[in-house]
Design an enzyme around this catalytic site. Structure first.
Site, mmCIF file in Angstrom:
data_model
loop_
_atom_site.group_PDB
_atom_site.id
_atom_site.type_symbol
_atom_site.label_atom_id
_atom_site.label_comp_id
_atom_site.label_asym_id
_atom_site.label_seq_id
_atom_site.Cartn_x
_atom_site.Cartn_y
_atom_site.Cartn_z
ATOM 1 N N SER A 193 0.702 -1.195 0.151
ATOM 2 C CA SER A 193 0.089 -0.009 -0.172
ATOM 3 C C SER A 193 1.003 1.144 0.013
ATOM 4 C CB SER A 193 -0.931 -0.035 1.352
ATOM 5 O OG SER A 193 -0.110 0.410 2.408
ATOM 6 N N ASP A 194 0.339 2.426 -0.280
ATOM 7 C CA ASP A 194 0.954 3.614 -0.221
ATOM 8 C C ASP A 194 0.880 3.984 1.386
ATOM 9 O OD1 ASP A 194 2.562 5.870 -0.217
ATOM 10 O OD2 ASP A 194 1.323 6.630 -1.978
ATOM 11 N N TYR A 195 1.620 5.058 2.057
ATOM 12 C CA TYR A 195 1.764 5.275 3.381
ATOM 13 C C TYR A 195 0.316 5.515 3.861
ATOM 14 C CZ TYR A 195 4.214 7.470 7.195
ATOM 15 O OH TYR A 195 4.765 7.745 8.291
ATOM 16 N N GLY A 196 0.116 4.544 4.594
ATOM 17 C CA GLY A 196 -1.373 4.780 5.674
ATOM 18 C C GLY A 196 -2.438 4.464 4.681
#
Ligand code: BGC
Length: 708
Positions: A262-265
């Site tokens: 995933s991307d950050y968060g």
């Protein structure tokens, strides 16, 4: 390890251990943290759990990573090493032009070399994976991250994407000197509504498939073993939990069998997006979408195990994802050799002569000469005044240069001293004109006005609603113009700015983007004519922000206007500006003039399995050797759905000596003509086609053929 051994390892792991392999933390869990682009870590981590997770974000340096790896090997119950990933998108220590600048080189092979050099430094510093290439096509200069991509064109972006993967990965991701590529942000992050970062994406399926996906697909086909899901929505579903996008399109249609991170968060953000009920729901949805690693959220960490105990389906999916992470570790060679790099390799590669030379060359090839009324090249003996704060700024390397050392950056003012110590250059590094500065400008043979934006003004989350030159720089330009009209406008920026006033008044305009650590030396070489400009516009320069998003590859309307000759009522045009760009895709000048012959086609009819060769000769009519990006455009004249008015389908960049002629040929096959027809089949439809070969998307050098 063999696949069987990996499966045995998996079978020995507890459910919790498997989930831990699917987590990525940033360096804050281990001490230092370099850059945080989202929420921190206010979630509950069990004692020592940070040493059992699968991957770490944003840390580098041989000694540091070696120590961390020893911690993982000791504390993870099965002694599984971690993968160290980071954003190293245009250099590690030695920084090269930002990707949009590389796009302007119109030279994917150069980008391959830059990625290779980047991999050498990053791998010496212990990294295994880079979060690059960013394949997000962007047609909106408001979006602060357009700088991280290579521009507006699907075909060209695809060539750059595969070049980066091949440069990073070289002869194998298990080898010292190479790093694995992570393709991001899947998908269509660059189409953020109104150019505002993290906003939703509204695209029809045809546009998504035809324009936005080819570059990711090219990178996947080039062998990238990771893909990062984007923050945005597609079909109103966040990408990280979007089963159609991640399973159907990425895994089934594109055949991707690697790791999705995933991307950050981004997984926990699906709750805020309101498409996941809570973190537990988000975790299950992301897992079902085929997302293997949860970067910096606690959805997998804290909300997967309990529900997986009750669900065989989730346990099976966890097994699949964990195995993919283990397989990646195996492909990276970590089970045999968990520590990359060495002190010696860091010393050998950081800022080495070869990388320095590459940084200078790349800046020369990325800069675009947008206008020149004979001012450039400047004679070495002329008196030059340089004005503007950017002249002495080190903030000209671009974002994600997280491991760069800013004191190594050669400013424009310093670059002239080291490359041309004899030059008569006075520098006034201020954005406000004063009398002393203006007096110097007045007595000079030429003035270089440095304008644009320092690099902190573009990048992630740095969207702007107005892409015109800032008022301060307009005033600086006007003040100089009042005393001396011999102005070279030198632009540093991470986006194509709207600069109609500069286009009208400057004698010359050179766009340097963010040229990197040593790039300013190359910019001076262009200014003094020791190198010939050959960069081309990778992303349209608008007249005004109101034209955005825009692209040369637009669709016809039922009420088109051909060449602009004033406003046409009740036709599709603006009252105040043309429809087209101020500087369109493919545009750029040289100190030489390149003359094209007419396009000669080998046949006038193409059959399904056949090919047509389109040929031109290109003659350098100038007195200076130079490179010319020769561009092939094609148009399908009529289709079952409307087709763009032209599309780039081929590119070569020959070096042509002064006075010499070269022959350039392109093969045209039905592969280049396919699109999604009315029934969403990817086909080439019989009928008339136009072909152009020339030096920009404006070329009128045309021929025609039929597809039988
Ligand atoms: C960015 C990604 C980047 C990640 C890790 C995010 O904020 O969107 O491009 O790779 O952070 O640093």
């Amino acid at each position: 390890m063999t696949e069987l051994q990996l499966q045995e390892l998996l079978s020995e792991m507890s459910l919790g251990e498997k989930i831990e392999q699917m987590i990525q933390f940033h360096g804050g869990f281990y001490g230092d943290v370099k850059l945080i682009t989202g929420p921190g870590h206010d979630y509950s981590v069990k004692p020592d759990q940070q040493w059992r997770i699968g991957t770490v974000l944003g840390e580098a340096g041989y000694e540091h990573l070696k120590k961390l790896q020893e911690g993982f090997m000791e504390k993870q119950p099965h002694h599984i090493p971690a993968i160290f990933m980071s954003d190293v998108i245009h250099g590690y220590r030695t920084i090269y032009p930002v990707p949009l600048g590389q796009g302007a080189s119109f030279d994917p092979e150069l980008t391959r070399e830059l990625a290779e050099a980047t991999a050498k430094e990053a791998s010496a510093a212990g990294l295994h994976v880079t979060f690059s290439p960013m394949c997000d096509l962007s047609r909106d200069a408001r979006w602060g991250r357009c700088m991280e991509g290579t521009g507006e064109d699907p075909w060209l972006n695809a060539r750059f994407a595969e070049a980066m993967v091949s440069g990073y990965q070289g002869d194998g991701i298990d080898k010292q000197g190479n790093i694995a590529a992570c393709v991001k942000h899947f998908a269509a992050y660059g189409a953020a509504t109104a150019g505002r970062d993290y906003s939703g994406v509204e695209l029809c399926e045809r546009t998504l498939l035809e324009d936005y996906l080819p570059s990711y697909e090219a990178a996947v086909k080039a062998g990238a073993p990771l893909v990062m899901s984007a923050f945005n929505t597609i079909n109103r579903i966040p990408c990280s939990t979007n089963q159609w996008l991640m399973r159907k399109i990425l895994r089934e249609r594109m055949g991707f069998d690697g790791v999705v991170i995933s991307d950050y968060g981004a997984v926990q953000e699906t709750v805020v997006h309101t498409s996941s009920y809570d973190k537990k729901d988000a975790a299950a949805k992301a897992l079902r979408a085929g997302l293997d690693i949860d970067m910096m959220s606690d959805c997998y960490l804290s909300y997967l195990e309990e529900q997986a105990k009750e669900s065989e389906e989730l346990r099976r999916l966890i097994d699949e994802s964990c195995l993919r992470v283990l397989e990646l570790k195996n492909r990276l060679g970590l089970f045999d050799d968990p520590v990359r790099g060495s002190k010696e390799l860091e010393e050998k590669y950081f800022y080495c002569d070869a990388h320095k030379e590459l940084s200078v060359r790349a800046a020369r090839e990325s800069a675009i000469l947008l206008k020149n009324e004979g001012l450039l090249p400047l004679a070495k003996e002329c008196r030059i005044t340089v004005v503007g704060k950017l002249a002495t700024s080190t903030k000209i390397v671009g974002s994600w240069a997280i491991f760069a050392e800013s004191d190594k950056t050669v400013t424009f003012g310093e670059a002239v001293k080291c490359r041309y110590p004899e030059a008569k250059v006075e520098v006034y590094p201020y954005d406000t004109a004063d009398e002393k500065m203006l007096a110097a400008c007045k007595r000079s043979d030429a003035v270089i006005v440095c304008m644009g934006e320092e690099d902190e003004k573009s990048g992630e989350s740095k969207s702007i609603s107005d892409v015109s030159l800032c008022r301060e720089h307009q005033m600086l330009f006007d003040a100089v113009y009042g005393v001396n009209e011999k102005i070279l406008s030198l632009i540093y920026a991470g986006r194509p700015l709207a600069i109609p006033m500069l286009a009208e008044k400057s004698e010359a305009i050179l766009d340097a983007w963010y040229p990197g650590t040593f790039g300013n030396i190359g910019i001076w070489e262009l200014i003094f004519g020791d190198a010939n400009p050959c960069g081309r516009v990778p992303m349209s320069f608008p007249y005004t922000t109101g034209q955005l998003p825009m692209s040369y590859s637009a669709f016809t309307t039922g009420r088109p206007v051909e060449d602009r000759n004033g406003f046409v009522p009740f036709a599709s045009n603006y009252m105040d500006v043309p429809n087209t760009a101020l500087y369109p895709f493919g545009w750029g000048l040289s100190y030489s003039t390149f003359e094209y012959s007419s396009v000669v086609l080998s046949h006038d009819t193409l059959t399904e399995d056949g090919k047509i060769t389109a040929t031109v000769t290109v003659t350098n009519k100038g007195t200076m050797d130079g490179k010319e990006p020769v561009q092939l455009y094609i148009r399908d004249v009529k289709g079952s759905v409307i087709r763009p008015c032209r599309e780039l389908k081929g590119l070569q960049k020959p070096f042509v000596k002064a006075g010499e002629t070269v022959t350039v040929s392109f093969d045209i096959t039905t592969e280049l003509l396919r699109f999604y027809n009315e029934d969403m089949e990817f086909v080439a439809e019989p009928g008339e086609f136009k072909v152009w070969i020339g030096g920009s998307s404006l070329t009128k050098n045309e021929a025609e053929f039929r597809l039988a």
